[in-house]
Design a protein around this motif. Structure first.
Motif, short mmCIF file in Angstrom:
data_model
loop_
_atom_site.label_atom_id
_atom_site.label_comp_id
_atom_site.label_asym_id
_atom_site.label_seq_id
_atom_site.Cartn_x
_atom_site.Cartn_y
_atom_site.Cartn_z
N LEU A 187 0.85 -1.20 0.00
CA LEU A 187 0.00 0.00 0.00
C LEU A 187 0.88 1.24 0.00
N ILE A 188 0.37 2.32 -0.59
CA ILE A 188 1.13 3.57 -0.65
C ILE A 188 0.28 4.70 -0.07
N ILE A 189 0.89 5.48 0.82
CA ILE A 189 0.28 6.73 1.28
C ILE A 189 1.02 7.85 0.55
N LEU A 190 0.33 8.53 -0.33
CA LEU A 190 0.97 9.43 -1.29
C LEU A 190 0.53 10.87 -1.10
N ASP A 191 1.47 11.73 -0.72
CA ASP A 191 1.17 13.16 -0.58
C ASP A 191 1.03 13.77 -1.97
N LEU A 192 0.17 14.77 -2.08
CA LEU A 192 -0.07 15.39 -3.38
C LEU A 192 1.06 16.33 -3.79
N ASP B 55 0.90 13.02 -10.91
CA ASP B 55 1.68 12.37 -11.96
C ASP B 55 2.22 11.02 -11.49
N ILE B 56 2.62 10.96 -10.22
CA ILE B 56 3.11 9.70 -9.67
C ILE B 56 2.02 8.65 -9.70
N PHE B 57 0.82 9.05 -9.27
CA PHE B 57 -0.30 8.10 -9.22
C PHE B 57 -0.61 7.57 -10.62
N ARG B 58 -0.67 8.45 -11.60
CA ARG B 58 -0.98 8.02 -12.97
C ARG B 58 0.08 7.05 -13.49
N ASP B 59 1.36 7.34 -13.18
CA ASP B 59 2.43 6.46 -13.63
C ASP B 59 2.33 5.09 -12.97
N ILE B 60 2.03 5.08 -11.67
CA ILE B 60 1.91 3.80 -10.95
C ILE B 60 0.76 2.97 -11.52
N ARG B 61 -0.36 3.63 -11.81
CA ARG B 61 -1.52 2.91 -12.33
C ARG B 61 -1.29 2.32 -13.73
N SER B 62 -0.23 2.75 -14.39
CA SER B 62 0.06 2.19 -15.72
C SER B 62 0.65 0.79 -15.62
N PHE B 63 1.10 0.40 -14.41
CA PHE B 63 1.69 -0.94 -14.27
C PHE B 63 1.30 -1.67 -12.99
N SER B 64 0.55 -1.00 -12.08
CA SER B 64 0.22 -1.64 -10.81
C SER B 64 -1.14 -1.19 -10.29
N GLU B 65 -1.82 -2.10 -9.59
CA GLU B 65 -3.09 -1.79 -8.93
C GLU B 65 -2.90 -1.71 -7.42
N VAL B 66 -1.69 -1.44 -6.96
CA VAL B 66 -1.42 -1.32 -5.53
C VAL B 66 -2.35 -0.27 -4.91
N PRO B 67 -2.97 -0.56 -3.76
CA PRO B 67 -3.84 0.44 -3.13
C PRO B 67 -3.08 1.72 -2.80
N VAL B 68 -3.74 2.86 -3.04
CA VAL B 68 -3.12 4.16 -2.80
C VAL B 68 -4.07 5.05 -1.99
N ILE B 69 -3.55 5.61 -0.91
CA ILE B 69 -4.26 6.64 -0.15
C ILE B 69 -3.59 7.96 -0.47
N MET B 70 -4.34 8.90 -1.03
CA MET B 70 -3.76 10.19 -1.38
C MET B 70 -4.00 11.19 -0.26
N ALA B 71 -2.97 11.97 0.05
CA ALA B 71 -3.05 12.95 1.14
C ALA B 71 -2.87 14.36 0.58
N THR B 72 -3.67 15.28 1.12
CA THR B 72 -3.58 16.67 0.69
C THR B 72 -3.85 17.59 1.88
N ALA B 73 -3.46 18.85 1.75
CA ALA B 73 -3.66 19.81 2.84
C ALA B 73 -4.97 20.55 2.72
N LYS B 74 -5.76 20.28 1.66
CA LYS B 74 -6.99 21.03 1.45
C LYS B 74 -8.15 20.10 1.13
N VAL B 75 -9.28 20.30 1.82
CA VAL B 75 -10.49 19.52 1.52
C VAL B 75 -10.92 19.79 0.08
N GLU B 76 -10.78 21.04 -0.36
CA GLU B 76 -11.19 21.40 -1.72
C GLU B 76 -10.40 20.61 -2.76
N GLU B 77 -9.15 20.29 -2.41
CA GLU B 77 -8.30 19.54 -3.32
C GLU B 77 -8.84 18.13 -3.52
N ILE B 78 -9.42 17.56 -2.45
CA ILE B 78 -10.00 16.23 -2.56
C ILE B 78 -11.16 16.25 -3.55
#
Length: 226
Positions: free
Chosen positions: A52-57, A66-89
């Motif tokens: 699993l990956i916890i990935l800051d934006l 860009d990292i997430f898109r690249d990872i999804r081109s070769f892997s379905e590993v679960p990803v939790i994305m983190a951001t400092a803004k609710v609006e960003e979610i």
């Protein structure tokens, strides 16, 4: 990597936050790794195959999107994305990236560990217990629970079918609105909340413990029986 422990990659450029998160994850029985440079992430994932990956934006040299898109081109590993803004979610949801979860800083480290556990449990057992008992037939627009028919309105069915089919994925109110009203009619902001309330009530009338439509505060809704 320790083959006996599930591995979590924490991609975060705030050293204190990353250290605390890794400490909590290791205390929970995981093997935690930390990277603070976005340019290093894809190669690390290819070489080490974390669970699993916890990935800051926002990261130096390469952003989380860009990292997430690249990872999804070769892997379905679960990803939790983190951001400092609710609006960003909201923006991330609008892009329909398909991340497994989203967290907003400042977050509770304990809550993140719980989310990690739930996502890993779900990825190990994709046929959820509730899903085995809940049958959603889109062609006939029928729903059955333990063979008992659940009577839903067309809007309620469309919401349940979408969430059920994409279990664990969070949908914003706007996304659900666009899904059930393809003609883009003007409706009240809380119409989705009303549909969700009625949908939950109908499911709970059949089984009070059937609590599978989850609210994600400030973001939207998802299907999850964990």
């Amino acid at each position: 990597m320790d083959e006996k422990k599930k591995s979590i990659l924490v991609v975060e450029d705030e050293p204190t936050l990353a250290a605390i998160l890794c400490e909590y994850l290791e205390h929970a029985g995981y093997q935690a790794y930390q990277l603070d440079d976005g340019a290093l992430v894809v190669d690390f994932v290819k070489e080490n195959n974390p669970n699993l990956i916890i990935l800051d934006l926002m990261l130096p040299n390469k952003n989380g999107l860009d990292i997430f898109r690249d990872i999804r081109s070769f892997s379905e590993v679960p990803v939790i994305m983190a951001t400092a803004k609710v609006e960003e979610i909201d923006r991330l949801l609008g892009l329909e990236l398909g991340a497994d979860d989203y967290i907003c800083k400042p977050f509770s480290t304990r809550e993140v560990v719980v989310r990690v556990k739930n996502i890993l449990r779900r990825s190990e057992a994709p046929a959820l217990k509730t899903q085995a008992r809940l049958q959603v037939d889109e062609p006939s627009m029928t729903v059955r629970y333990h063979q008992q028919k659940v009577t839903l309105t067309p809007a309620e069915f469309k919401i349940l079918a979408l969430l059920f089919k994409n279990s664990g994925r969070i949908y914003s109110r706007d996304q659900l609105m666009d899904h059930i009203y393809s003609d883009h009619r003007v409706v009240a902001d809380r119409t989705i909340d009303s549909h969700i309330k009625n949908l939950r009530r109908k499911l709970e009338d059949i089984d009070p413990e059937l609590d599978c439509i989850k609210s994600v505060y400030g973001v939207g809704y998802k299907f999850d029986d964990q």
